[in-house]
Design an enzyme around this catalytic site. Sequence first.
Site, short mmCIF file in Angstrom:
data_model
loop_
_atom_site.label_atom_id
_atom_site.label_comp_id
_atom_site.label_asym_id
_atom_site.label_seq_id
_atom_site.Cartn_x
_atom_site.Cartn_y
_atom_site.Cartn_z
N ALA A 1 36.68 35.16 35.82
CA ALA A 1 37.89 34.54 34.95
C ALA A 1 38.85 34.56 36.03
CB ALA A 1 38.33 35.44 33.99
N TYR A 2 39.06 35.40 36.75
CA TYR A 2 39.98 35.57 37.85
C TYR A 2 39.75 34.38 38.95
CZ TYR A 2 42.46 37.15 42.15
OH TYR A 2 43.34 37.13 43.33
N LEU A 3 38.74 34.35 39.42
CA LEU A 3 38.30 33.21 40.41
C LEU A 3 38.43 31.85 39.86
CD1 LEU A 3 35.36 34.72 42.29
CD2 LEU A 3 37.72 34.69 42.99
N LYS B 1 42.39 31.24 39.55
CA LYS B 1 42.82 30.96 40.76
C LYS B 1 42.57 29.56 41.39
CE LYS B 1 45.32 34.48 42.35
NZ LYS B 1 46.51 34.28 42.44
N VAL C 1 35.45 40.02 34.00
CA VAL C 1 37.04 39.59 34.32
C VAL C 1 37.28 39.06 35.76
CG1 VAL C 1 39.42 40.71 34.59
CG2 VAL C 1 37.67 41.64 32.74
#
Length: 217
Positions: free
Chosen positions: A128-130, A133, A125
């Site tokens: 996916a966040y990086l 962003k 997860v």
Amino acid sequence: MRIVIAGGHGQIALRLERLLAGRGNEVAGIIRDPDQAEDLRTAGAEPVVLDLESASVEEVAAVLEGADGAVFAAGAGSGSGAARKDTVDRGAAVLFADAAERAGVRRYLLVSSMGADPDHRGDAVFDAYLRAKGKAEVYVRSKPGLDWTVLRPGMLTNDAGTGLVLLAESVKRGAVPRDDVAAVLAELLDTPATTGLTLELTSGPTSVTEATKTAAR
């Protein structure tokens, strides 16, 4: 100044609202949950209930109309999955940028993350966040109608702020209190010479004001 903050109930956003309101600015915070409204009022901000995952560009632009600056400080949160990293950390940032451009609000600050990269690899997860962003950064940089600055804090902590930071296009990985992130955002709003910069942020040896001036040179 009138400043509109997306993700108005976030930990950084609430700190920023208190700072900006304390300096005599008019502040509005966009929230999804009406139960959070009183917390914003306590911080000195006007709560605006609007879901950035389902709102239209026109709806968000109406909130931004007449603002002097827009700050995207929203996030899907630590308990969310990869899908919401995309719809919030990327999709809502894109929507907010489009709406700011439509409303004629040039100054746009994007709170991103150190390590953000649209091509970041990995199936977790946080990976996916990086990516989300990173994709948001790429989109915001492509908007000719925005005077954007991207802020990439290091690991966020709830330690009391020191007012001393390291702020530059590239810094060694490290931590930074949310207090100091909010202080830097407030300073960036007052420093248009940082337009077009992507700045990384950790705790450091330099006052927020001086570090921002140096980064702008």
